[in-house]
Write an enzyme that holds these catalytic residues in place. Structure first.
Site, PDB file in Angstrom:
ATOM      1  N   ASP A 118      25.495 -34.545  -6.317  1.00  0.00           N
ATOM      2  CA  ASP A 118      25.303 -33.869  -7.476  1.00  0.00           C
ATOM      3  C   ASP A 118      26.193 -32.388  -7.199  1.00  0.00           C
ATOM      4  OD1 ASP A 118      23.509 -35.871  -7.983  1.00  0.00           O
ATOM      5  OD2 ASP A 118      21.610 -34.454  -8.019  1.00  0.00           O
TER       6      ASP A 118
ATOM      7  N   GLY B 202      16.945 -35.832  -2.287  1.00  0.00           N
ATOM      8  CA  GLY B 202      16.602 -36.786  -3.154  1.00  0.00           C
ATOM      9  C   GLY B 202      15.491 -37.570  -2.830  1.00  0.00           C
TER      10      GLY B 202
ATOM     11  N   GLU C 147       0.690  -1.291   0.174  1.00  0.00           N
ATOM     12  CA  GLU C 147       0.027   0.051   0.132  1.00  0.00           C
ATOM     13  C   GLU C 147       0.888   1.140  -0.058  1.00  0.00           C
ATOM     14  OE1 GLU C 147       0.035  -2.674   1.882  1.00  0.00           O
ATOM     15  OE2 GLU C 147      -2.017  -2.974   2.904  1.00  0.00           O
TER      16      GLU C 147
ATOM     17  N   TRP D  80      21.043 -35.241 -18.492  1.00  0.00           N
ATOM     18  CA  TRP D  80      19.873 -34.573 -17.910  1.00  0.00           C
ATOM     19  C   TRP D  80      18.872 -35.352 -18.239  1.00  0.00           C
ATOM     20  CZ3 TRP D  80      20.233 -31.148 -14.541  1.00  0.00           C
ATOM     21  CH2 TRP D  80      21.526 -30.143 -14.447  1.00  0.00           C
TER      22      TRP D  80
HETATM   23  C1  AOF Z   1       0.143  -4.932   4.435  1.00  0.00           C
HETATM   24  N1  AOF Z   1       0.820  -4.846   3.317  1.00  0.00           N
HETATM   25  O1  AOF Z   1       2.514  -5.472   1.631  1.00  0.00           O
HETATM   26  C2  AOF Z   1       2.201  -6.555   3.766  1.00  0.00           C
HETATM   27  C3  AOF Z   1       1.706  -6.966   5.088  1.00  0.00           C
HETATM   28  O2  AOF Z   1       6.957  -6.365  10.391  1.00  0.00           O
HETATM   29  P1  AOF Z   1       5.834  -5.358   9.626  1.00  0.00           P
HETATM   30  O3  AOF Z   1       5.697  -4.100  10.068  1.00  0.00           O
HETATM   31  O4  AOF Z   1       6.396  -5.211   7.923  1.00  0.00           O
HETATM   32  O5  AOF Z   1       4.471  -6.041   9.506  1.00  0.00           O
HETATM   33  C4  AOF Z   1       4.408  -7.513   9.008  1.00  0.00           C
HETATM   34  C5  AOF Z   1       3.125  -7.911   9.010  1.00  0.00           C
HETATM   35  O6  AOF Z   1       2.330  -7.020   7.950  1.00  0.00           O
HETATM   36  C6  AOF Z   1       2.986  -9.427   8.390  1.00  0.00           C
HETATM   37  O7  AOF Z   1       2.843 -10.170   9.515  1.00  0.00           O
HETATM   38  C7  AOF Z   1       1.487  -9.144   7.760  1.00  0.00           C
HETATM   39  O8  AOF Z   1       0.519  -9.375   8.803  1.00  0.00           O
HETATM   40  C8  AOF Z   1       1.513  -7.913   7.166  1.00  0.00           C
HETATM   41  N2  AOF Z   1       2.181  -7.846   6.084  1.00  0.00           N
HETATM   42  N3  AOF Z   1       0.578  -6.006   5.371  1.00  0.00           N
HETATM   43  O9  AOF Z   1      -0.752  -4.238   4.915  1.00  0.00           O
HETATM   44  C9  AOF Z   1       1.870  -5.726   2.793  1.00  0.00           C
HETATM   45  N4  AOF Z   1       3.416  -7.286   3.485  1.00  0.00           N
HETATM   46 ZN    ZN Z   2       0.862  -2.643   6.013  1.00  0.00          ZN
END
Ligand code: AOF
Ligand code: ZN
Length: 378
Positions: A207, A306, A59, A177
């Site tokens: 590998d 594996g 956001e 492969w």
């Molecule tokens: C959102 N938008 O793009 C994501 C969210 O450690 P922080 O402050 O970055 O918060 C992590 C938490 O935020 C994560 O556990 C999840 O609940 C939320 N992730 N939320 O609004 C985002 N990546």
């Molecule tokens: Zn957020």
């Protein structure tokens, strides 16, 4: 809150889901979220997705691009916006401050700090909040984050590449492969969308793989490399590619051996050693190992081999998705099987996966199977 979504809503949320996919493998322990902002007239004002390492959130990125055009507009977010103070203020506050009039979203964020509170906060501020759009797709996209939240371990995708008769090598060990370049690229793409790639110590020894993601145009960091080693003889060789520093390598090893010989796993290129208890049969407890990885923040783990590690994970019912690449080659009974012994006594025990899709890749095919109770099905 089922609402009558418009064609524009569906289009914008599809675009946001596509943006969210870009972050897969790069944002652990966070979910990968996408956000599209339309201005008051319905034109695209900003797009964003969760950045490498998990911040900034989607956001924030989209609002930064939209600027003043966000006022009176609609935000499409592929997961409930966060409502907690982390290193940055919550996304709910950022959306409110930007003057967003309407939020369209998918599912609640299971993080206990959010869990519906993000939607509620926006509603109370007078924002129109409509949820549930493409909820199944959002769950599927977030299967790593959701699996860790509800099962305490990362989502596990097992990938194998075999002959038509399920062999991964000739009896003499020749294995490169079996599948062609297209199927191998598919595997690299899977690595790119994974937080970590896991192998057993036998594969690491035989590998000498790099396990890095090598795709044209791909320049993001490779996933963490994880070796499951059950005894000191299985230690990663001093000159192994896995110690080359091209990505972090972690070692999972039995706690008792680690305690008795604290330096057996040491040496350059191993960033972390994770001691794990052994089960009643003297084998590494893989459920405990995956829990450790979950605690460490991993949400999406790809298993590349594996046969013994694959069999142990299957026996413990720890595989969420199977990606089975098959080449039009027949190796015969003396070849090396893709999956080690499972000691099944009844056919009914071998049920558990559902065919999800089949892709043709050059001369080969990849069939994707999901577990019977995937996290995204309700
Ligand atoms: C959102 N938008 O793009 C994501 C969210 O450690 P922080 O402050 O970055 O918060 C992590 C938490 O935020 C994560 O556990 C999840 O609940 C939320 N992730 N939320 O609004 C985002 N990546
Ligand atoms: Zn957020």
């Amino acid at each position: 809150m089922s609402a009558a979504f418009t064609e524009r809503d569906r289009w914008a949320m599809s675009a946001a889901l596509g943006l969210a996919r870009r972050g897969l493998g790069q944002v652990w322990p966070n979910p990968s979220v996408g956000c599209v902002i339309l201005d008051a007239d319905g034109a695209v004002a900003g797009r964003g997705w969760t950045q490498p390492g998990g911040r900034p959130h989607a956001e924030t990125e989209a609002l930064k691009r939209a600027g003043a055009a966000a006022r009176g507009g609609t935000a499409y977010v592929t997961l409930e916006p966060c409502n907690h103070h982390g290193r940055t203020p919550p996304c709910t506050e950022a959306l409110m401050a930007a003057g967003i009039a309407r939020l369209v979203s998918t599912i609640e964020d299971p993080d206990p700090r959010v869990c519906g509170a993000g939607f509620e906060r926006l509603r109370q501020a007078g924002v129109t909040v409509e949820t549930g759009l493409f909820a199944d797709q959002a769950r599927r996209l977030n299967e790593g984050f959701l699996t860790r939240a509800s099962r305490g371990r990362p989502f596990v995708a097992l990938k194998t590449a075999t002959s038509l008769d399920g062999k991964i090598a000739l009896a003499n060990g020749e294995s490169q492969w079996i599948t062609g370049p297209e199927a191998r690229q598919y595997a690299h793409r899977m690595r790119a969308e994974s937080d970590a790639v896991m192998v057993g110590s036998g594969t690491a020894r035989q590998d000498d793989p790099s396990l890095t993601c090598r795709l044209p145009g791909y320049d993001a960091p490779s996933p963490v490399r994880i070796v499951v080693a059950s005894d000191p003889d299985a230690a990663v060789a001093r000159d192994a590619n896995l110690r080359d520093g091209a990505a972090e390598t972690w070692l999972i090893c039995p706690a008792d051996i680690q305690a008795a010989h604290p330096d057996w796993a040491a040496g350059p290129g191993i960033a972390e050693t994770l001691p794990v208890p052994v089960d009643g049969r003297g084998k590494l407890d893989l459920a405990a190992a995956l829990k450790r990885l979950g605690e460490r923040g991993l949400t999406r783990v790809m298993v590349e081999g594996g046969g013994a590690l694959a069999a142990s994970l299957l026996r413990a019912d720890l595989v969420d998705e199977l990606h089975w690449a098959r080449a039009p080659k027949i190796i015969g009974a003396e070849g090396l099987p893709a999956i080690g012994g499972l000691e099944r006594a009844r056919l009914a025990q071998s049920e558990g996966f559902r065919l999800d899709r089949v892709l043709g890749l050059g001369a080969d095919e990849v069939a994707v199977y999901t577990r019977r109770d995937p996290i995204w099905r309700g």
